[in-house]
Design an enzyme around this catalytic site. Sequence first.
Site: not given
Ligand SMILES: Cc1cc2nc3c(=O)[nH]c(=O)nc-3n(C[C@H](O)[C@H](O)[C@H](O)COP(=O)(O)OP(=O)(O)OC[C@H]3O[C@@H](n4cnc5c(N)ncnc54)[C@H](O)[C@@H]3O)c2cc1C
Lengths: 231, 580
Positions: B118, B238, B240, B250, B253, B284, B351, B393
Amino acid sequence: MDIDLKILRYDPESDRKGHWEYYTVEADPEERILDLLHKIKWFEDGTLSFRRSCAHGVCGSDAMVINGENMLACQVLVKEVSNPITIEPIRGLPVVKDLIVDMDPFFDSYKKIMPYLINENEPGERERLQSPEDRDKIEDTTKCILCAACTTSCPVFWTADSYIGPAAIVNAHRFIYDSRDEGSKQRLEILKDVNGAFRCRTAFNCTSACPRGIQVTKAIEDVKRETLLNN
Amino acid sequence: MKIIKHSFDGVIVGAGGAGLRAAIEAAPHMKLAVITKLYPTRSHTGAAQGGMSAALANVEEDNWNWHAFDTVKGSDYLADQPAVDILCKEAIDAVIELEHWGLPFSRLENGKIAQRRFGGHTVKEGEAPAFRACYAADRTGHMILQTLYQKCVSMGVEFFDEFQVLDIKIEDGVCKGVIAFELSTGDIHIFETRAVTFATGGFGKIFKVSSNAHSLTGDGPGILYQKGIPLEDMEFYQFHPTGIYRLGILLSEAARGEGGILRNKDGERFMERYAPSIKDLAPRDMVSRAIATEISKGNGAGPQNDYVYLDLTHLGAETINKKLPDITDFVRTYVKIEPINEPIPVQPTAHYAMGGIPTDVNGRVLSDEKNTILPGVYAAGEAACVSVHGANRLGTNSLLDIMVFGKRAGQSMLEYVSKTKASSISDSSSDDLVKKINNLIEKEHTDEFSVGRIRNDLQESMEKNTKIFRTEETLSEQTKILEDLRERYENVTIFDKGKVFNTELMETIELDYLLDMSESTVASALARKESRGAHSRQDFPERDDAEWMKHSFAFKNGNSATLRYKDVELGKYEPMERTY
Ligand SMILES: Cc1cc2nc3c(=O)[nH]c(=O)nc-3n(C[C@H](O)[C@H](O)[C@H](O)COP(=O)(O)OP(=O)(O)OC[C@H]3O[C@@H](n4cnc5c(N)ncnc54)[C@H](O)[C@@H]3O)c2cc1C
Ligand code: SF4
Ligand code: FES
C-alpha cells in the site's frame, strides 16, 4: 434529456393510502436513479423521502422497486431503464413513508440465525489458520450488505411474512460454511423450523434481485442440504 | 412532537467501526446506548476497500517500528509520535482480535492472514514497498463493519437505530447528556448520561467530488464546535488520487498495491518523475499533486484534458477478479468499461479528514490547545484528531485508527463511569432544539433559500477554491463566499412540514455542520503559510519546520474561527525531507 418518473408516494400524516406522483427531470444518461430522486428532493419537492447513504451500492440503504424489479437506486443508470421510470417501495415490509419501509422485521430475522462466529475454543495469541480453499467457501455469502432486495422479491415472503427470508439464510450460510465456526447445529435447528429454509420454493427472484451478485438460491439449497444431513 | 427521556451510564454516537469498537469495550460493564442515524451496517466504514495495516510479518520480515517510521514520514512530521507508536504497536492485536471475532480475511497458502502493499508503507525505513495491509479482497471495511456489528449482536448491545443526535448538554464543564431526533416519528429523545463518545465519521460532503457518503456531514465535530470546543488541524484534508472521473467513487490504492499504474494522456508512467523509488505507491498527497500538475500542464486525457488513467490491463483477469473484484465492478457499473482490457479515467477525490475533534491517546476530548480535558466527552475514528495522521494519512491507517482508538475511547468511558456518580439532566434541556426545529418548520418555503441550493453552492465553491492547490487568493475568495452562504443559511427554509422521516429537516441541520467544517477548514488553511502534507499553498510551497511544526486549534468565532496552536510531540524520528 427529459426523464419522466412515476413515484408511489405515501404520507402517513395525510394519506390514507398511497398515491402516484409524476415528475419530469433533466438528466444525463450516465446518471444514477438516485441522482434523479435527489434532483426532485433538492430542487423540486423536499417532501419526497427515501433512504440513501453511500451512493455506490455498498451500504444497502436504497433498495426499491424500479420498473417492477428490486434494485438499488444508486446502482442503476438512467440509460439502463426505459422511460418513464416507475418507482415503488420494496414489497412485503410495512411502508412508513414514500419509499421508506419498516426494516425492523427484516433485521429481526437476521438476528434469529445467530449471525456471529461461534467457537468456544481459546484461539491463542495469533490468528486461527484457514486455507484459501476454505475461505473461498464463504466468499459469496460474506458479500451481503443486508439491503433486503432478495427477501422483498420473494413471493413466499409476500404471502407469509413469518418466513425468515433469503437474506437471513444467506447470512446463516456465511457461518455454517466457515471452517472456524462451531455453531452450525444450532443454526440448522432454527432453519429447520416451518418458517425456515424449506419454505423456499426456488423462485430464483432473490438471485436476480441481489445487487451484490450473490447466488442466493444456491446458498438456500446448500443450507437445505446441510439441514437434511444434520438430521 | 413527544419528548421522551432515557437514562444511561454511557452513550456512543455513531455505529461505524470506531463507535462499534468502543461499544464492545464498554457494553459489558455499564448501561450503554449506541445511537446512530443510519442502521449500523450502513455506516461508511463498510465502504473501505483496501486494507488495515499491521506488522504481522506474514509475507516478509516486518516490525511495528518501521510502520511507525512510515506513518510519521507520511504525516509530513505533523503526527504526534508517541500516539503513532501506540497505533502501530497495538495494530497487531487489533487485527488478530478481528480474526478471532470471525472476520473473513483473505488467506495465504499457509492459512495465515494475507497482506498486500500500500502507498507509503515500506520495509527498513524506506527501502522497498512493504506487504503490511491485511485485507479481505477489496472489501476490508465491509468485513470489519459486519464483524463488529455481529459481535455487538452476540453481546446484546442496545442500539437506537435511525436516531440522529443534534445536541450535547454540558453544564459547568461536565457532560450531562445528548438530545436526539427519532427519524421515524419526529420525537425528541433526551439521553441523560455522564459519558458520551462521538464517533460520527468524516465530512467529505463539504466538497463536490468525494468518496464519502451523503451522510458524512461532520455532525459530531459540528455539535462540539458550536459549544466552543476547538477543531484540530482542519486545514489537512486528504484528496485520494484515484476517484472515478466525475463521480468520485473510490478505486482503492490496493489497485496500485497489486501493480496498477497511473498514466497520462500519452501513456507515460508519470509517477516515475515524481517519486523515482516507489513511483505509483508514493503517499496520497504526492500522487494527487502529481496528477493535478500533469493536468495543469496539459497532460490530462479526455476532451477537456482533465483526468488521467489508472491502468490495470497488465494484471490479468485472475488477479483482478480475485483481488480487486468490487472496485472493478464499480468501473463496469458506473463507467461501462472493462478494466481488464481498458485503462480507467480517474481524478483526485475528496476522501479523508485528518483533522477533527482533538483528543488525547485515550480518546478524551481536549477543550483547548493546553490539553485541558473535557470530562465525560470522548471521540474516536475519523471524527477525531489524536493526531496519528498529521498532515497526510497513509492508506490502511484509518481502519487501524478506528480499532485502536475506538477501543481506547471505550475504556476511558468505563473508567470515568466507574469513578463518577450519575447526574441528572433537566426536562427542559431540549427546549432550544425544539424551538430551532419549530422555527424551521414554520418558516414559509422559498426556492432561493432551499437547502439543496445552498449546499450545492457550498460544495462547488469548496471544490474550486480549496482542493489540492491553495493560495491566499483562492482562500480569501472562499472566505467571502462562505460569509454569503452563511447569510443565506440563516434564512434557510424547508418544504416538508411533516414529522415522519423528515429527512429534509435533517439535511438542513447537517448543512449547518457542513458550513462549520468549511469555515474552520478555510480559516486554518489561510493562516498556515507553508505547504505540508495535504495542505499545499502555491504561494508558500516549502515546509517551514521552524515556524509551523504545530497543530492548529480552530475555535468558532461567529462565522469564522480564532486560531491557536500546540507544538507537535516529537519522538525518535527527526524531520527530514520527504522524498520517495
Ligand atoms: C471509499 C472509502 C474507502 C476507504 N478505504 C480505506 C482502507 O482501505 N483502509 C483504511 O484504513 N481506511 C479506508 N478508508 C477510511 C475509513 O474507512 C474511514 O475513515 C473510517 O471507516 C471511518 O470510520 P468511523 O467509525 O469513524 O465513521 P463511519 O464508519 O463513517 O461511521 C459514522 C457513524 O456515525 C453515525 N452518525 C453520524 N452522525 C450522527 C448523528 N448526528 N447522530 C447519530 N449518529 C450519527 C452514522 O450513522 C455512522 O454509524 C476509506 C474511506 C472511504 C470513504
Ligand atoms: S443477499 Fe443480496 S439482496 Fe439479499 S440482503 Fe444480501 S446483498 Fe441484499
Ligand atoms: S446508497 Fe448505499 S447502496 Fe445505494
